[in-house]
Design a protein around this motif. Structure first.
Motif, PDB file in Angstrom:
ATOM      1  N   MET A   1     -70.046 -41.383 -20.456  1.00 18.27           N
ATOM      2  CA  MET A   1     -71.929 -41.336 -20.429  1.00 18.27           C
ATOM      3  C   MET A   1     -71.619 -40.945 -21.511  1.00 18.27           C
ATOM      4  O   MET A   1     -71.377 -39.857 -21.932  1.00 18.27           O
ATOM      5  CB  MET A   1     -72.512 -40.641 -18.996  1.00 18.27           C
ATOM      6  CG  MET A   1     -71.647 -41.596 -17.556  1.00 18.27           C
ATOM      7  SD  MET A   1     -73.846 -40.833 -16.465  1.00 18.27           S
ATOM      8  CE  MET A   1     -73.100 -39.153 -16.385  1.00 18.27           C
ATOM      9  N   ASP A   2     -72.964 -41.513 -22.138  1.00 16.37           N
ATOM     10  CA  ASP A   2     -73.639 -40.369 -23.324  1.00 16.37           C
ATOM     11  C   ASP A   2     -75.035 -39.997 -22.644  1.00 16.37           C
ATOM     12  O   ASP A   2     -75.985 -40.208 -22.858  1.00 16.37           O
ATOM     13  CB  ASP A   2     -74.168 -41.842 -24.600  1.00 16.37           C
ATOM     14  CG  ASP A   2     -74.417 -41.272 -25.900  1.00 16.37           C
ATOM     15  OD1 ASP A   2     -73.406 -39.876 -25.767  1.00 16.37           O
ATOM     16  OD2 ASP A   2     -74.584 -42.017 -26.462  1.00 16.37           O
ATOM     17  N   ASN A   3     -74.576 -38.763 -22.436  1.00 13.22           N
ATOM     18  CA  ASN A   3     -75.875 -37.834 -22.482  1.00 13.22           C
ATOM     19  C   ASN A   3     -77.020 -37.741 -23.175  1.00 13.22           C
ATOM     20  O   ASN A   3     -76.405 -37.721 -24.519  1.00 13.22           O
ATOM     21  CB  ASN A   3     -75.436 -36.216 -21.626  1.00 13.22           C
ATOM     22  CG  ASN A   3     -74.833 -36.809 -20.684  1.00 13.22           C
ATOM     23  OD1 ASN A   3     -74.919 -37.489 -19.599  1.00 13.22           O
ATOM     24  ND2 ASN A   3     -74.401 -35.482 -19.933  1.00 13.22           N
ATOM     25  N   LYS A   4     -78.276 -37.543 -23.197  1.00 12.24           N
ATOM     26  CA  LYS A   4     -79.025 -37.536 -24.082  1.00 12.24           C
ATOM     27  C   LYS A   4     -79.273 -36.039 -24.514  1.00 12.24           C
ATOM     28  O   LYS A   4     -79.405 -35.337 -24.195  1.00 12.24           O
ATOM     29  CB  LYS A   4     -80.348 -37.278 -23.088  1.00 12.24           C
ATOM     30  CG  LYS A   4     -81.488 -38.970 -22.379  1.00 12.24           C
ATOM     31  CD  LYS A   4     -82.378 -38.290 -22.274  1.00 12.24           C
ATOM     32  CE  LYS A   4     -83.470 -39.843 -22.057  1.00 12.24           C
ATOM     33  NZ  LYS A   4     -82.997 -40.764 -20.503  1.00 12.24           N
ATOM     34  N   LYS A   5     -79.720 -36.078 -25.920  1.00 13.76           N
ATOM     35  CA  LYS A   5     -79.214 -34.808 -26.496  1.00 13.76           C
ATOM     36  C   LYS A   5     -80.634 -34.498 -27.058  1.00 13.76           C
ATOM     37  O   LYS A   5     -81.408 -35.189 -27.703  1.00 13.76           O
ATOM     38  CB  LYS A   5     -78.855 -35.422 -28.267  1.00 13.76           C
ATOM     39  CG  LYS A   5     -76.545 -36.188 -27.949  1.00 13.76           C
ATOM     40  CD  LYS A   5     -76.627 -36.733 -29.227  1.00 13.76           C
ATOM     41  CE  LYS A   5     -74.986 -36.481 -29.174  1.00 13.76           C
ATOM     42  NZ  LYS A   5     -74.965 -37.859 -27.760  1.00 13.76           N
ATOM     43  N   ILE A   6     -80.793 -33.266 -27.317  1.00 14.23           N
ATOM     44  CA  ILE A   6     -81.604 -32.132 -27.195  1.00 14.23           C
ATOM     45  C   ILE A   6     -82.053 -31.519 -27.817  1.00 14.23           C
ATOM     46  O   ILE A   6     -80.795 -30.937 -27.768  1.00 14.23           O
ATOM     47  CB  ILE A   6     -82.428 -32.111 -25.296  1.00 14.23           C
ATOM     48  CG1 ILE A   6     -82.202 -32.764 -24.520  1.00 14.23           C
ATOM     49  CG2 ILE A   6     -83.347 -30.968 -25.491  1.00 14.23           C
ATOM     50  CD1 ILE A   6     -83.563 -33.781 -24.918  1.00 14.23           C
ATOM     51  N   ILE A   7     -82.885 -30.894 -28.374  1.00 15.60           N
ATOM     52  CA  ILE A   7     -82.603 -29.615 -28.782  1.00 15.60           C
ATOM     53  C   ILE A   7     -84.247 -28.705 -28.383  1.00 15.60           C
ATOM     54  O   ILE A   7     -85.850 -29.586 -28.724  1.00 15.60           O
ATOM     55  CB  ILE A   7     -83.076 -29.854 -30.798  1.00 15.60           C
ATOM     56  CG1 ILE A   7     -82.166 -30.019 -31.348  1.00 15.60           C
ATOM     57  CG2 ILE A   7     -83.832 -28.755 -31.038  1.00 15.60           C
ATOM     58  CD1 ILE A   7     -82.214 -30.762 -33.032  1.00 15.60           C
ATOM     59  N   MET A   8     -83.987 -27.692 -28.136  1.00 13.15           N
ATOM     60  CA  MET A   8     -85.125 -27.257 -27.271  1.00 13.15           C
ATOM     61  C   MET A   8     -85.679 -26.239 -28.003  1.00 13.15           C
ATOM     62  O   MET A   8     -85.069 -25.500 -28.808  1.00 13.15           O
ATOM     63  CB  MET A   8     -84.007 -26.366 -26.473  1.00 13.15           C
ATOM     64  CG  MET A   8     -84.171 -27.113 -25.162  1.00 13.15           C
ATOM     65  SD  MET A   8     -83.069 -25.831 -23.714  1.00 13.15           S
ATOM     66  CE  MET A   8     -84.297 -25.102 -23.411  1.00 13.15           C
ATOM     67  N   VAL A   9     -87.240 -26.067 -28.401  1.00 12.24           N
ATOM     68  CA  VAL A   9     -87.893 -25.023 -29.077  1.00 12.24           C
ATOM     69  C   VAL A   9     -88.893 -24.635 -28.462  1.00 12.24           C
ATOM     70  O   VAL A   9     -89.271 -25.052 -27.563  1.00 12.24           O
ATOM     71  CB  VAL A   9     -88.847 -26.164 -30.589  1.00 12.24           C
ATOM     72  CG1 VAL A   9     -87.360 -26.796 -31.516  1.00 12.24           C
ATOM     73  CG2 VAL A   9     -89.768 -27.816 -29.779  1.00 12.24           C
ATOM     74  N   ASP A  10     -89.511 -23.707 -28.903  1.00  8.78           N
ATOM     75  CA  ASP A  10     -90.378 -22.558 -28.334  1.00  8.78           C
ATOM     76  C   ASP A  10     -89.974 -21.666 -26.740  1.00  8.78           C
ATOM     77  O   ASP A  10     -90.372 -21.810 -25.912  1.00  8.78           O
ATOM     78  CB  ASP A  10     -91.268 -22.869 -28.133  1.00  8.78           C
ATOM     79  CG  ASP A  10     -92.386 -22.681 -27.684  1.00  8.78           C
ATOM     80  OD1 ASP A  10     -92.203 -20.870 -28.285  1.00  8.78           O
ATOM     81  OD2 ASP A  10     -93.621 -22.236 -27.772  1.00  8.78           O
TER      82      ASP A  10
END
Length: 547
Positions: free
Chosen positions: A304-313
């Motif tokens: 599986m290629d999980n979704k890639k996330i950058i969290m801000v705030d």
């Protein structure tokens, strides 16, 4: 060239202006300094204040995403070709053997009609005791020709085997054949003229002549006159009898009821149980219009290629978009206290004690020597003014003010004028219900086993806030607590730099009085000088809980 997978830059649920603007500005920066495709997203509705800012600078709102769990479309979907329901079992077997496929779909004009597996074909071959199988399955003569390598001597290949016909082998002499050949039957025989003639006289539907034996013109003429088809095959009687049932079309044996299919938008966490329970190797995947697009293999779940996330705030799971535990978090850019979020791998984490995430993003533009265009400058400046209440909040630092002034110059705006218009747009609450106002900027916190939520609204209009308080109090009293023990809501007056706070929940009144050292009313308390949820309210509540 393969398109790079999107990386979503996303703020917290119930996003404020900083959450939206920092996501847009940071995605823009990442696209300029790295080899990737960074896309800003939002996890909640855009507030009036934020919409004003976006409209003022002509920037589109990020697309909404409510869950970042791994979906079927994030997994490798096998582009397995489809079969036709008219195809014979024999050709289907050959196709599946050559392609090394255990399961294949039967599709008509893009729509899934059924599926067939090697097991289904094997079962069909082993379980066929019905001599009328070709008639029952409405098999065309063209299928029989293909399966037994035959030639049509008399008849039309596109005709269908007569409904009443059964398969017979003409091994007996003509006297006996007369007793069991019935109208519509398929008689497999050799070059015996008498047997062929008997079959025609008994109104057989088709005669299959084996070993490539010639068929006399007399028999051909009689067959035409009596609507009897004739097929010639090079195979002997045994091989012909063995093969002929394999000419049955797939449509008869395919599974078409209660098919287990998945949508490309389905979440893996939702379908994993079904895949474990139903022991198929592959499952058909359909698009949003119900069209077949491929097969999902059980093995694909291992890759599986999980979704890639950058969290801000934000950096707390309780404030993050749903499904964050399934996503691959690459970076966190924030200015809040450290939460309890855990990551499976090391991440780039930048947390600074400033009043706004956009201030950090602005510093990163400078560090990477990337020119800031007026639109991005306007968004980041607006976010800083919003989070610091135009430098009135105790969370505001000299770094924030310096950043806002530099960004305002690039954006070509007057800070005082822009901030007032922005705040007035945000405090225009006439078109919103108490529920919408309450959850517009709502965050959850926990300490010592106590869960609580805090919402906040800021306004320049004292009268509007006074009229709103009883409506918010009524909503809070009658609402679902959303897994929290207590709820608080700050109605902040920007000009007077104070807040009227409404509370609900067991021991909420005692907690507030202990936290602020002042008596509270039945469901609210006036807090002069308190304008910051992050720096002035939450820390005191946490301290009171821990004591």
């Amino acid at each position: 060239m393969t398109r790079k997978k999107d990386v979503f830059v996303i703020g917290h649920k119930n996003p404020d202006t900083d959450s939206i603007c920092s996501a847009i500005a940071y995605a823009n920066l990442k696209n300029k300094i790295s080899d990737g495709n960074y896309v800003p997203k939002r996890a909640g509705e855009v507030s009036n204040e934020t919409q004003y800012v976006l409209d003022f600078f002509g920037v589109e709102s990020p697309a909404f995403i409510n869950h970042v769990g791994t979906q079927v479309k994030d997994v490798t979907i096998k582009i397995t070709p489809s079969l036709s329901k008219e195809m014979s079992l024999k050709n289907a077997w050959i196709t599946m053997r050559d392609m090394q496929e255990a399961t294949m779909p039967i599709v008509n004009e893009g729509k899934l009609e059924g599926i067939i597996s090697v097991k289904d074909i094997a079962t069909a071959n082993m379980d066929i005791y019905e001599t009328r199988i070709l008639a029952m399955s409405k098999t065309k003569y063209s299928n029989i020709l293909d399966t037994i390598d035959g030639t049509m001597v008399v008849g039309n290949p596109e005709d269908v085997v007569p409904q009443e016909g059964k398969i017979l082998i003409g091994a007996a002499n003509p006297d006996l054949l007369e007793n069991y050949v019935e109208p519509g039957d398929i008689l497999i025989t050799g070059n015996r003229f008498e047997s062929q003639l008997c079959a025609i006289e008994m109104n057989a539907g088709c005669i299959v002549v084996c070993m490539g034996a010639p068929v006399s013109k007399t028999i051909q003429k009689l067959a035409k006159e009596n609507n009897c088809s004739i097929i010639s095959t090079p195979h002997d009687t045994y091989m012909t009898a063995r093969l002929i049932s394999q000419s049955t079309p797939l449509g008869y044996f395919m599974r078409k009821e209660n098919l287990i299919t998945f949508s490309e938008d389905d979440f893996i966490s939702d379908i994993r149980g079904t895949m474990a329970k139903i022991r198929h190797r592959d499952f058909p995947v359909l698009d949003r219009d119900g069209n077949y697009i491929g097969m999902l293999s059980r093995r694909s779940l291992l890759e599986m290629d999980n979704k890639k996330i950058i969290m801000v705030d934000h950096n707390e799971k309780s404030q993050a978009v749903d499904g964050i535990e399934e996503a691959e978090i690459l970076e966190i850019i924030d200015h809040h206290r450290l939460g309890t979020l855990e990551t499976s791998m090391p991440v780039y984490f930048r947390n600074q004690p400033v009043g706004c995430t956009s201030t950090i993003v602005y510093l990163m533009y400078l560090e990477n020597q990337v020119e800031i265009d007026p639109k991005m400058a306007g968004l980041m400046c607006s976010a800083i003014l919003s989070d610091t209440l135009m430098f009135r909040s105790p969370t505001c630092t000299p770094v924030d003010q310096k950043a806002a002034e530099a960004l305002a110059k690039i954006a070509g705006i007057d800070i005082q004028e822009h901030a007032e218009k922005m705040f007035r747009a945000g405090s225009s609450l006439a078109d919103k219900t108490p529920e919408e106002i309450f959850y517009q900027d709502f965050k959850k916190f926990s300490a010592n086993g106590v869960n609580f939520g805090v919402g906040q609204i800021s306004s320049l209009d004292k009268t509007e806030l006074e009229e709103l308080r009883p409506k918010i109090a009524e909503f809070m009293e009658n609402s679902d607590r959303n897994d929290v023990d207590m709820m608080f809501f700050l109605l902040t007056n920007i000009m007077e730099e104070s807040s009227d706070m409404v509370f609900v929940g067991e021991n909420a009144k005692e907690l507030v009085e202990a936290a602020f050292g002042a008596p509270a009313g039945e469901n609210h308390i006036y807090l002069p000088g308190v304008v910051s949820r992050k720096k002035q309210f939450v820390p005191r509540v946490l301290g009171a809980i821990q004591q």
